[in-house]
Design a protein around this motif. Structure first.
Motif, PDB file in Angstrom:
ATOM      1  N   UNK A 192     -17.697  26.568 -25.899  1.00 50.66           N
ATOM      2  CA  UNK A 192     -17.364  27.156 -24.798  1.00 50.66           C
ATOM      3  C   UNK A 192     -15.497  26.111 -24.443  1.00 50.66           C
ATOM      4  N   UNK A 193     -15.031  26.073 -25.213  1.00 50.60           N
ATOM      5  CA  UNK A 193     -13.544  26.246 -24.810  1.00 50.60           C
ATOM      6  C   UNK A 193     -13.546  25.342 -24.870  1.00 50.60           C
ATOM      7  N   UNK A 194     -14.281  23.354 -24.888  1.00 49.85           N
ATOM      8  CA  UNK A 194     -13.972  22.915 -23.961  1.00 49.85           C
ATOM      9  C   UNK A 194     -12.076  22.220 -24.382  1.00 49.85           C
ATOM     10  N   UNK A 195     -11.559  22.339 -25.483  1.00 49.19           N
ATOM     11  CA  UNK A 195     -10.907  21.723 -26.043  1.00 49.19           C
ATOM     12  C   UNK A 195      -9.260  22.700 -25.602  1.00 49.19           C
ATOM     13  N   UNK A 196      -9.034  23.631 -25.441  1.00 48.60           N
ATOM     14  CA  UNK A 196      -8.477  24.017 -24.626  1.00 48.60           C
ATOM     15  C   UNK A 196      -8.911  24.299 -23.571  1.00 48.60           C
ATOM     16  N   UNK A 197      -9.219  24.326 -23.094  1.00 47.22           N
ATOM     17  CA  UNK A 197      -9.278  24.216 -21.130  1.00 47.22           C
ATOM     18  C   UNK A 197      -8.492  22.599 -20.679  1.00 47.22           C
ATOM     19  N   UNK A 198      -9.124  21.799 -21.619  1.00 42.92           N
ATOM     20  CA  UNK A 198      -8.466  19.814 -21.547  1.00 42.92           C
ATOM     21  C   UNK A 198      -7.861  20.428 -22.071  1.00 42.92           C
ATOM     22  N   UNK A 199      -6.432  20.697 -22.693  1.00 41.90           N
ATOM     23  CA  UNK A 199      -5.344  20.989 -22.938  1.00 41.90           C
ATOM     24  C   UNK A 199      -4.557  21.377 -21.835  1.00 41.90           C
ATOM     25  N   UNK A 200      -5.457  22.818 -21.698  1.00 40.36           N
ATOM     26  CA  UNK A 200      -4.070  23.423 -20.283  1.00 40.36           C
ATOM     27  C   UNK A 200      -4.538  22.718 -19.504  1.00 40.36           C
ATOM     28  N   UNK A 201      -5.407  21.408 -18.831  1.00 41.08           N
ATOM     29  CA  UNK A 201      -5.554  21.006 -17.910  1.00 41.08           C
ATOM     30  C   UNK A 201      -4.279  19.992 -17.800  1.00 41.08           C
ATOM     31  N   UNK A 202      -4.056  19.364 -19.132  1.00 36.59           N
ATOM     32  CA  UNK A 202      -3.503  17.927 -18.856  1.00 36.59           C
ATOM     33  C   UNK A 202      -2.363  18.371 -18.895  1.00 36.59           C
ATOM     34  N   UNK A 203      -1.580  19.702 -19.686  1.00 38.24           N
ATOM     35  CA  UNK A 203       0.041  20.209 -19.510  1.00 38.24           C
ATOM     36  C   UNK A 203       0.461  20.773 -18.456  1.00 38.24           C
ATOM     37  N   UNK A 204      -0.853  21.105 -17.959  1.00 38.79           N
ATOM     38  CA  UNK A 204      -0.513  21.525 -16.285  1.00 38.79           C
ATOM     39  C   UNK A 204       0.161  21.039 -15.484  1.00 38.79           C
ATOM     40  N   UNK A 205      -0.957  19.468 -15.296  1.00 35.56           N
ATOM     41  CA  UNK A 205      -0.802  18.410 -14.922  1.00 35.56           C
ATOM     42  C   UNK A 205       0.896  17.931 -14.427  1.00 35.56           C
ATOM     43  N   UNK A 206       0.644  17.379 -16.165  1.00 39.89           N
ATOM     44  CA  UNK A 206       2.438  16.598 -16.594  1.00 39.89           C
ATOM     45  C   UNK A 206       3.631  17.998 -16.288  1.00 39.89           C
ATOM     46  N   UNK A 207       3.178  18.950 -16.659  1.00 42.18           N
ATOM     47  CA  UNK A 207       3.997  19.865 -16.883  1.00 42.18           C
ATOM     48  C   UNK A 207       4.598  19.817 -14.670  1.00 42.18           C
ATOM     49  N   UNK A 208       3.683  19.927 -14.212  1.00 38.41           N
ATOM     50  CA  UNK A 208       4.091  20.570 -12.463  1.00 38.41           C
ATOM     51  C   UNK A 208       4.475  19.056 -12.205  1.00 38.41           C
ATOM     52  N   UNK A 209       4.272  17.609 -12.630  1.00 32.91           N
ATOM     53  CA  UNK A 209       4.274  16.826 -11.978  1.00 32.91           C
ATOM     54  C   UNK A 209       5.673  16.242 -12.470  1.00 32.91           C
ATOM     55  N   UNK A 210       5.938  16.669 -13.559  1.00 34.27           N
ATOM     56  CA  UNK A 210       7.487  16.129 -13.917  1.00 34.27           C
ATOM     57  C   UNK A 210       8.457  17.865 -13.111  1.00 34.27           C
ATOM     58  N   UNK A 211       7.789  18.745 -13.209  1.00 27.95           N
ATOM     59  CA  UNK A 211       8.508  20.003 -12.725  1.00 27.95           C
ATOM     60  C   UNK A 211       9.146  19.349 -10.598  1.00 27.95           C
ATOM     61  N   UNK A 212       7.694  18.397 -10.255  1.00 29.59           N
ATOM     62  CA  UNK A 212       7.811  17.933  -9.078  1.00 29.59           C
ATOM     63  C   UNK A 212       9.215  17.125  -9.031  1.00 29.59           C
TER      64      UNK A 212
END
Length: 221
Positions: free
Chosen positions: A175-195
């Motif tokens: 089901x691609x849980x790994x890449x979905x979880x990684x995408x969620x975590x990295x997007x959250x971290x990157x978005x937060x840093x940029x903000x």
């Protein structure tokens, strides 16, 4: 009042700003996240095109100069409100969002008070980077919502043991849980840093604007 393509693009961006919030009223997630992300990114792109076309075609107008910063601020303010609302009021998001909102309201009020004088206080390159960074951060944070809800849909009905087994590689991740979880975590971290970086630039440019406005504020009424 003359309408041209640059002004129309700016107006569309202004209309798109509340449209981002409306997506979450009429659509369920993750569809609302997708629609909001596409609408926001599309509107953000017009922020570059309207100014470029206005200068290239010699179609710069007072209407465009007035609408452009309003559209930018409306996009950022409304999008941040939506993101904070769906973040369970995380302080890591609330603090930079509050700083950005405070600066935008303060500078807008200052510009209104200064009247015609405000037109002589030119927008700096740093202020343009600030706006660009704000929009990139918001787009990335919207993408986190997309990953988060696709992940939630994928694990729906699974028990915690099965989820952990899949993520640990003990069970095939069909089901691609790994890449979905990684995408969620990295997007959250990157978005937060940029903000946060955008919030710092926002504070710096706000202080710079106040510094330039001070001589005019000292003048007698």
């Amino acid at each position: 009042m003359k309408w041209n393509l640059p002004n129309i693009l700016t107006l569309l961006r202004l209309v798109a700003a509340p449209g981002v919030a409306v997506m979450f009223l009429y659509f369920t997630r993750p569809y609302a996240d997708w629609f909001a992300l596409v609408l926001f990114v599309g509107a953000a792109v017009t922020d570059w095109f309207d100014g470029y076309l206005a200068r290239a075609w010699g179609q710069e107008t007072k209407l465009g100069a007035m609408l452009d910063p309003i559209a930018d601020k409306a996009m950022v303010v409304i999008a941040l409100m939506v993101i904070v609302a769906f973040s369970s009021w995380s302080p890591w998001l609330v603090l930079p969002a509050t700083l950005i909102l405070f600066r935008e309201v303060f500078v807008s009020g200052l510009r209104e008070y200064l009247g015609d004088v405000a037109g002589t206080l030119k927008v700096t390159q740093l202020a343009k980077w600030k706006t660009t960074l704000q929009m990139i951060a918001i787009a990335v944070l919207f993408s986190q919502g997309v990953f988060e809800h696709y992940l939630g849909m994928s694990v729906f009905g699974m028990d915690q043991q099965m989820i952990e087994a899949i993520l640990d590689g003990e069970v095939e991740d069909t089901l691609g849980l790994g890449w979905k979880l990684a995408g969620m975590e990295w997007a959250g971290l990157l978005g937060l840093v940029l903000l946060w970086v955008a919030a710092v630039l926002t504070a710096i440019t706000g202080f710079d604007y106040l510094r330039k406005a001070l001589p005019h504020l000292k003048e007698p009424i």
